[in-house]
Design an enzyme around this catalytic site. Sequence first.
Site, mmCIF file in Angstrom:
data_model
loop_
_atom_site.group_PDB
_atom_site.id
_atom_site.type_symbol
_atom_site.label_atom_id
_atom_site.label_comp_id
_atom_site.label_asym_id
_atom_site.label_seq_id
_atom_site.Cartn_x
_atom_site.Cartn_y
_atom_site.Cartn_z
ATOM 1 C CE LYS A 22 -1.724 1.463 4.071
ATOM 2 N NZ LYS A 22 -1.404 2.856 4.400
ATOM 3 C CG ASN A 23 2.297 2.671 3.518
ATOM 4 O OD1 ASN A 23 1.134 2.967 3.217
ATOM 5 N ND2 ASN A 23 2.672 2.461 4.760
ATOM 6 C CB CYS A 117 -5.073 9.923 11.880
ATOM 7 S SG CYS A 117 -3.498 9.186 12.260
ATOM 8 N NE ARG A 122 0.352 10.099 10.513
ATOM 9 C CZ ARG A 122 -0.044 9.062 9.768
ATOM 10 N NH1 ARG A 122 -1.183 8.486 10.012
ATOM 11 N NH2 ARG A 122 0.697 8.655 8.752
ATOM 12 C CG ASP A 306 3.463 1.276 9.641
ATOM 13 O OD1 ASP A 306 3.675 1.552 8.452
ATOM 14 O OD2 ASP A 306 3.120 2.129 10.478
ATOM 15 N NE ARG A 398 -7.115 4.231 5.575
ATOM 16 C CZ ARG A 398 -6.237 4.970 6.269
ATOM 17 N NH1 ARG A 398 -6.405 5.189 7.538
ATOM 18 N NH2 ARG A 398 -5.182 5.475 5.665
HETATM 19 C C1 EPZ Z 1 4.240 6.914 6.561
HETATM 20 O O1 EPZ Z 1 3.438 7.913 7.158
HETATM 21 C C2 EPZ Z 1 3.351 5.701 6.394
HETATM 22 N N1 EPZ Z 1 2.246 6.031 5.495
HETATM 23 C C3 EPZ Z 1 2.828 5.262 7.763
HETATM 24 O O2 EPZ Z 1 2.070 4.074 7.567
HETATM 25 C C4 EPZ Z 1 4.009 4.940 8.662
HETATM 26 O O3 EPZ Z 1 3.537 4.594 9.951
HETATM 27 C C5 EPZ Z 1 4.928 6.167 8.750
HETATM 28 O O4 EPZ Z 1 5.332 6.577 7.429
HETATM 29 C C6 EPZ Z 1 6.191 5.874 9.558
HETATM 30 O O5 EPZ Z 1 6.888 4.811 8.982
HETATM 31 C C7 EPZ Z 1 2.474 6.047 4.153
HETATM 32 O O6 EPZ Z 1 3.578 5.811 3.689
HETATM 33 C C8 EPZ Z 1 1.294 6.359 3.289
HETATM 34 P P1 EPZ Z 1 6.155 10.262 8.728
HETATM 35 P P2 EPZ Z 1 3.973 9.435 7.209
HETATM 36 O O7 EPZ Z 1 6.020 11.544 7.983
HETATM 37 O O8 EPZ Z 1 4.860 9.704 6.068
HETATM 38 C C9 EPZ Z 1 6.290 13.622 12.051
HETATM 39 C C10 EPZ Z 1 0.284 2.662 7.812
HETATM 40 O O9 EPZ Z 1 0.013 2.040 8.819
HETATM 41 N N2 EPZ Z 1 6.133 14.587 10.937
HETATM 42 O O10 EPZ Z 1 7.318 9.379 8.437
HETATM 43 O O11 EPZ Z 1 2.790 10.310 7.419
HETATM 44 C C11 EPZ Z 1 5.075 12.742 12.246
HETATM 45 O O12 EPZ Z 1 4.119 13.395 13.059
HETATM 46 C C12 EPZ Z 1 0.688 4.098 7.911
HETATM 47 O O13 EPZ Z 1 0.331 2.182 6.644
HETATM 48 C C13 EPZ Z 1 6.164 15.956 11.226
HETATM 49 O O14 EPZ Z 1 6.299 16.367 12.377
HETATM 50 O O15 EPZ Z 1 4.842 9.422 8.536
HETATM 51 C C14 EPZ Z 1 5.659 11.511 12.899
HETATM 52 O O16 EPZ Z 1 5.799 11.748 14.291
HETATM 53 C C15 EPZ Z 1 0.373 4.633 9.276
HETATM 54 N N3 EPZ Z 1 6.020 16.846 10.200
HETATM 55 C C16 EPZ Z 1 7.061 11.397 12.270
HETATM 56 O O17 EPZ Z 1 7.336 12.682 11.700
HETATM 57 C C17 EPZ Z 1 5.868 16.434 8.903
HETATM 58 O O18 EPZ Z 1 5.766 17.304 8.004
HETATM 59 C C18 EPZ Z 1 7.153 10.368 11.154
HETATM 60 O O19 EPZ Z 1 6.062 10.586 10.286
HETATM 61 C C19 EPZ Z 1 5.851 15.049 8.632
HETATM 62 C C20 EPZ Z 1 5.994 14.143 9.659
#
Ligand code: EPZ
Length: 419
Positions: A22-23, A117, A122, A306, A398
């Site tokens: 998916k990702n 969420c 996020r 995850d 999802r």
């Molecule tokens: C991706 O989410 C995945 N989703 C998530 O999978 C996964 O849990 C996550 O990466 C971590 O591996 C997809 O790829 C579609 P991040 P993402 O930006 O990119 C903070 C699932 O279960 N952050 O790596 O949204 C954020 O709050 C989903 O399939 C900021 O502060 O995660 C978090 O604490 C759930 N500002 C950390 O960074 C930003 O602009 C990592 O988030 C972006 C992120």
Amino acid sequence: MERLIIQGGRPLEGEIRISGAKNSALPILAAALLADGASRIDRIPHLQDITTTMELLGQMGVGLTVDEHMNIEVDPRDIRECYAPYELVKTMRASILVLGPLLARYGQADVSLPGGCAIGIRPVNLHVDGLRQMGANIEVENGYIRARCKRLRGARLVMDLVSVTGTENLMMAATLAKGTTVIENAAREPEVVDLADCLNRMGARVSGAGTDTLVIEGVEKLNGVQYNVLPDRIETGTYLVAVAMAGGRVKLKDTRPELLEAVLLKLEEAGAQVSTGEDWIELGMSRERPRAVKVWTAPYPGFPTDMQAQFCALNAVASGVGMVTETVFENRFMHILEMQRMGADVRLEGRTAISTGVAQLTGAPVMATDLRASASLVLAGLVASGETLVHRIYHIDRGYECIEEKLAQLGANIRRLPR
Ligand code: EPZ
């Protein structure tokens, strides 16, 4: 609302195929917006998030053709508007992934801010800040990101935090920028590498994928591509934990063991017998309970967040005291409350779930709150005595293709109750 009903206590035996990731599919479908021609993306999983992405692209006027194997042709040449409405973005945060491609290819993008969420606030500040550093004029107003830029220019970006979709959005935007972009502290996830490989097949010049420093030389245009997304390492890990908990022996095909080494090592620590080949993983677990493990989540190649909920479920029935520390998201332990209702002896101390494994959980009605938490409740139900009813399973749909069919194929007593 549909629910899953599970009668626990059966070992799992047999073989199942792993679906496309998916990702990986989500950013690659967004990347198709960058091309001057049509792309065909194969091995797309049949998931709600993919359906939502197709709705989003279709609303923009992007041509979409899907065959019976969920191979999707994406043709952006007749795109009408560069707009991602709140109604769709609120159901799938990953919609933010159209921001970079739309801005880079069409010079504009109006994308709803994805709300928070269940697992955390996020924010998307890293996405917006990076595009601004590349010359974009971005206003955030009335819940929308309104981005404009005639042509992005290469920049040196240092990500404050490792962000998977932040890295992906900025990498996609940089492919058509004027000049070279360097992204420091980039995410190294396999899905980031898969996206980079796809972009390079489209004519981009991305190097360093899989390391924490990406270098992207901007080009004038990108071509359409045929691309197969990589296997889903989290679906793979989820089924492996199911066998480690329920006992039995299962072979997962169409997957890649090197994508989840940290998870395989933890499963062996828990007492599982793991054997692997190029595109398969087999896990055997005698009927005794798994051993409790200690886990700390971290960006790749660390232990994936995850897979955190799934290992909370394993520790709930393991022998000994287990600890799971969540370092990526601030609120990703909702499954703990539900597992306590099933008799788990687990408590939260800050960002660590400490559990003393019990010999048997008891079935109960439970509620899913997010994608991976819901999967962990299914795993708990597989080993609990009696009946477990998992509500709000739209979370599961999802991210897991036909979860009850795949588990039933392995001998689990699980079925979907209609609305
Ligand atoms: C991706 O989410 C995945 N989703 C998530 O999978 C996964 O849990 C996550 O990466 C971590 O591996 C997809 O790829 C579609 P991040 P993402 O930006 O990119 C903070 C699932 O279960 N952050 O790596 O949204 C954020 O709050 C989903 O399939 C900021 O502060 O995660 C978090 O604490 C759930 N500002 C950390 O960074 C930003 O602009 C990592 O988030 C972006 C992120």
